[in-house]
Design an enzyme around this catalytic site. Structure first.
Site, PDB file in Angstrom:
ATOM      1  N   ARG A  23       0.816  -1.222   0.000  1.00 36.97           N
ATOM      2  CA  ARG A  23       0.000   0.000   0.000  1.00 36.97           C
ATOM      3  C   ARG A  23       0.851   1.274   0.000  1.00 36.97           C
ATOM      4  NH1 ARG A  23      -5.597  -0.147   1.741  1.00 36.97           N
ATOM      5  NH2 ARG A  23      -6.351  -2.181   1.118  1.00 36.97           N
ATOM      6  N   ARG A  27      -3.857   6.628   0.217  1.00 37.81           N
ATOM      7  CA  ARG A  27      -4.398   7.867   0.790  1.00 37.81           C
ATOM      8  C   ARG A  27      -3.454   8.648   1.688  1.00 37.81           C
ATOM      9  NH1 ARG A  27      -9.584   4.620   2.668  1.00 37.81           N
ATOM     10  NH2 ARG A  27      -7.823   3.254   3.013  1.00 37.81           N
ATOM     11  N   ARG A  36      -7.223  11.159  -6.830  1.00 39.29           N
ATOM     12  CA  ARG A  36      -8.394  10.350  -6.495  1.00 39.29           C
ATOM     13  C   ARG A  36      -9.685  11.157  -6.616  1.00 39.29           C
ATOM     14  NH1 ARG A  36     -12.126   7.794  -4.956  1.00 39.29           N
ATOM     15  NH2 ARG A  36     -12.325   6.251  -3.283  1.00 39.29           N
ATOM     16  N   ASP A  73      -6.709  -3.529  -7.128  1.00 37.36           N
ATOM     17  CA  ASP A  73      -7.179  -4.094  -5.865  1.00 37.36           C
ATOM     18  C   ASP A  73      -7.393  -5.592  -6.053  1.00 37.36           C
ATOM     19  OD1 ASP A  73      -8.219  -3.034  -3.087  1.00 37.36           O
ATOM     20  OD2 ASP A  73      -9.516  -4.700  -3.661  1.00 37.36           O
ATOM     21  N   TYR A 153     -14.135 -12.435   0.998  1.00 36.95           N
ATOM     22  CA  TYR A 153     -14.920 -11.267   0.579  1.00 36.95           C
ATOM     23  C   TYR A 153     -16.107 -11.674  -0.290  1.00 36.95           C
ATOM     24  CZ  TYR A 153     -11.305  -8.308   2.516  1.00 36.95           C
ATOM     25  OH  TYR A 153     -10.453  -7.705   3.385  1.00 36.95           O
TER      26      TYR A 153
HETATM   27  O1  CP3 Z   1       0.051   0.268  -3.297  1.00 37.68           O
HETATM   28  C1  CP3 Z   1      -0.412  -0.891  -3.306  1.00 37.68           C
HETATM   29  O2  CP3 Z   1      -0.166  -1.718  -2.428  1.00 37.68           O
HETATM   30  C2  CP3 Z   1      -1.194  -1.351  -4.529  1.00 37.68           C
HETATM   31  C3  CP3 Z   1      -2.603  -1.290  -4.427  1.00 37.68           C
HETATM   32  C4  CP3 Z   1      -3.425  -2.175  -3.510  1.00 37.68           C
HETATM   33  C5  CP3 Z   1      -4.660  -1.736  -2.992  1.00 37.68           C
HETATM   34  N1  CP3 Z   1      -5.238  -2.796  -2.349  1.00 37.68           N
HETATM   35  C6  CP3 Z   1      -5.208  -0.386  -3.159  1.00 37.68           C
HETATM   36  C7  CP3 Z   1      -6.329   0.066  -2.304  1.00 37.68           C
HETATM   37  C8  CP3 Z   1      -3.245  -3.512  -3.100  1.00 37.68           C
HETATM   38  C9  CP3 Z   1      -2.066  -4.436  -3.337  1.00 37.68           C
HETATM   39  C10 CP3 Z   1      -4.416  -3.878  -2.375  1.00 37.68           C
HETATM   40  C11 CP3 Z   1      -4.624  -5.240  -1.829  1.00 37.68           C
HETATM   41  C12 CP3 Z   1      -5.827  -5.512  -1.045  1.00 37.68           C
HETATM   42  N2  CP3 Z   1      -7.083  -5.008  -1.222  1.00 37.68           N
HETATM   43  C13 CP3 Z   1      -5.884  -6.472   0.002  1.00 37.68           C
HETATM   44  C14 CP3 Z   1      -4.735  -7.355   0.445  1.00 37.68           C
HETATM   45  C15 CP3 Z   1      -3.802  -6.656   1.339  1.00 37.68           C
HETATM   46  C16 CP3 Z   1      -4.387  -6.233   2.670  1.00 37.68           C
HETATM   47  O3  CP3 Z   1      -4.551  -5.025   2.857  1.00 37.68           O
HETATM   48  O4  CP3 Z   1      -4.681  -7.127   3.474  1.00 37.68           O
HETATM   49  C17 CP3 Z   1      -7.194  -6.479   0.487  1.00 37.68           C
HETATM   50  C18 CP3 Z   1      -7.732  -7.327   1.631  1.00 37.68           C
HETATM   51  C19 CP3 Z   1      -7.953  -5.560  -0.297  1.00 37.68           C
HETATM   52  C20 CP3 Z   1      -9.423  -5.271  -0.195  1.00 37.68           C
HETATM   53  C21 CP3 Z   1      -9.680  -3.855   0.135  1.00 37.68           C
HETATM   54  N3  CP3 Z   1      -9.401  -2.790  -0.684  1.00 37.68           N
HETATM   55  C22 CP3 Z   1     -10.292  -3.356   1.303  1.00 37.68           C
HETATM   56  C23 CP3 Z   1     -10.767  -4.197   2.481  1.00 37.68           C
HETATM   57  C24 CP3 Z   1     -10.367  -1.971   1.166  1.00 37.68           C
HETATM   58  C25 CP3 Z   1     -11.039  -1.022   2.113  1.00 37.68           C
HETATM   59  C26 CP3 Z   1     -10.205  -0.709   3.293  1.00 37.68           C
HETATM   60  C27 CP3 Z   1      -9.394   0.518   3.037  1.00 37.68           C
HETATM   61  O5  CP3 Z   1      -8.181   0.490   3.297  1.00 37.68           O
HETATM   62  O6  CP3 Z   1      -9.994   1.515   2.585  1.00 37.68           O
HETATM   63  C28 CP3 Z   1      -9.755  -1.618  -0.064  1.00 37.68           C
HETATM   64  C29 CP3 Z   1      -9.615  -0.262  -0.628  1.00 37.68           C
HETATM   65  C30 CP3 Z   1      -8.286   0.145  -1.187  1.00 37.68           C
HETATM   66  N4  CP3 Z   1      -7.435  -0.652  -1.904  1.00 37.68           N
HETATM   67  C31 CP3 Z   1      -7.722   1.457  -1.118  1.00 37.68           C
HETATM   68  C32 CP3 Z   1      -6.495   1.408  -1.818  1.00 37.68           C
HETATM   69  C33 CP3 Z   1      -5.538   2.546  -2.071  1.00 37.68           C
HETATM   70  C34 CP3 Z   1      -8.370   2.669  -0.465  1.00 37.68           C
HETATM   71  C35 CP3 Z   1      -9.533   3.132  -1.275  1.00 37.68           C
HETATM   72  C36 CP3 Z   1      -9.553   4.590  -1.642  1.00 37.68           C
HETATM   73  O7  CP3 Z   1      -8.574   5.184  -2.110  1.00 37.68           O
HETATM   74  O8  CP3 Z   1     -10.657   5.155  -1.468  1.00 37.68           O
END
Ligand code: CP3
Length: 346
Positions: A23, A27, A36, A73, A153
């Site tokens: 990540r 944000r 965004r 994602d 999920y």
């Molecule tokens: O920079 C990176 O790592 C690449 C992008 C990336 C994202 N999600 C972007 C993201 C990666 C590799 C993920 C993986 C991901 N997504 C996982 C596995 C890793 C972990 O965190 O356990 C999981 C479980 C998800 C599912 C997911 N995506 C959830 C549960 C959420 C909501 C929680 C949150 O943090 O908001 C997301 C949203 C998400 N994925 C965001 C980003 C940048 C935030 C959304 C936004 O910008 O509004």
């Protein structure tokens, strides 16, 4: 050309530990929040290659990371299978849940690659941006969610503490649930392989919820599917490093390291670096594992945690990372300080 991250993942210890953070785009970066705003929903950003490739590059330009992970994602995979997926502002993901074997009929592979084509295009664009902007040491990382974590999920329908619906289905109807897992295994091999064809130089499989299973279920729903995916992937891409991240599973990570056939192991913050050096790094390259909250806190605590990791793991094949994703409140200056410290480490 040899890139330090790829060399480390292939088992060669590097004089300076390569670093990237899960990540690392997101944000906590003002430039991400800015971009965004222009995009509407989060998934719109994931499917917009011009913007997603820019977001992927943001932490590279700021910190010069050794790895660029494609911005997307894990939930684009169920989406590509025809499941309804939404990200509601401030609430996380919502999916139309699949709870029984009959519901699998709602999934289709017909448009899988067509749906994911924007992700492949993002990878191509990032590769050319890395080359044009002379980030010659930065390797492009592709990824997927692991079948177990995706199923969590898909079946529970969103984030949960215990994913009770998913576990209940897996316990009560292992054959039906196994059909979903088999489908995911096949799709993930295809997906990761297409990412390599589009320019990924290493791949990571995120099993964020591996830690909620007992040891029997862990073998069946984490290790076994992962091994199937790695074997399928290796037939197509024998030289591409494959990182496994079975988060939160404690000592079962050893079973995973020994049996899943991944080429490198990403560790969570609960794993002591000294122990990891003796146990895991003897088996394979390791990645990790600073607590994201420690990075958020910064200062001396962060420095001593980084030192503990570097002292114990830095001599063998190793990639510096967090034990989970960067938290959105993290000051970017802390990331800068951490990367500098790793670079200066002797
Ligand atoms: O920079 C990176 O790592 C690449 C992008 C990336 C994202 N999600 C972007 C993201 C990666 C590799 C993920 C993986 C991901 N997504 C996982 C596995 C890793 C972990 O965190 O356990 C999981 C479980 C998800 C599912 C997911 N995506 C959830 C549960 C959420 C909501 C929680 C949150 O943090 O908001 C997301 C949203 C998400 N994925 C965001 C980003 C940048 C935030 C959304 C936004 O910008 O509004």
């Amino acid at each position: 050309m040899t890139k330090p991250l790829i060399e480390a993942l292939k088992g060669k210890a590097q004089p300076t530990a390569p670093v990237w953070l899960m990540r690392q785009a997101g944000r906590y970066l003002p430039e991400y929040r800015e971009l965004r705003k222009e995009c509407g929903g989060f998934l719109d950003l994931c499917y917009n290659p011009d913007k997603a490739s820019e977001v992927t590059m943001q932490p590279i330009r700021r910190f010069g990371m050794d790895g660029a992970i494609v911005f997307s994602d894990i939930l684009v995979v169920p989406h590509a299978l025809g499941q309804k997926v939404e990200f509601l502002e401030g609430e996380g993901p919502k999916l139309d849940p699949i709870r029984q074997v009959e519901d699998l009929r709602r999934l289709t592979r017909d448009k899988f690659h067509e749906h994911l084509a924007p992700v492949y295009e993002t990878l191509r664009q990032v590769r050319s941006k890395l080359a044009n902007e002379k980030f010659d040491n930065t390797a492009l990382i592709g990824f997927s969610g692991a079948p177990w974590t995706l199923a969590c999920y898909m079946v529970d329908g969103g984030s949960s503490r215990d994913f009770i619906h998913t576990k209940t289905w897996a316990y009560s109807d292992p054959n039906g649930f196994g059909d979903l897992m088999d489908l995911l295994c096949e799709c993930i091999v295809d997906y990761l392989s297409a990412q390599v064809q589009a320019g990924a130089e290493a791949v990571q499989l995120f099993d964020s919820w591996a830690g909620i299973l007992d040891h029997t279920m862990f073998s069946r729903w984490v290790i076994r599917p992962t091994r199937k995916i790695v074997e399928g992937f290796r037939e197509l891409h024998p030289d591409i490093p494959f990182i496994g991240f079975p988060r939160g599973c404690g000592r079962l990570a050893l079973d995973y390291a020994q049996n899943s056939k991944v080429s490198a192991l990403s560790l969570d913050p609960q794993t002591a670096p000294k122990w990891a050096a003796n146990v895991y790094q003897n088996l394979m390259p390791v990645q990790g594992n600073m607590d994201p909250v420690c990075l958020l806190s910064g200062g001396l605590t962060m420095q001593s945690a980084a030192e503990d990791i570097l002292v114990h793991l830095g001599k063998g094949p190793f990639v510096f990372n967090l034990g989970h994703g960067v938290i959105k409140e993290t000051p970017p200056e802390h990331v800068e300080e951490l990367v500098q410290m790793i670079r200066d480490w002797k």
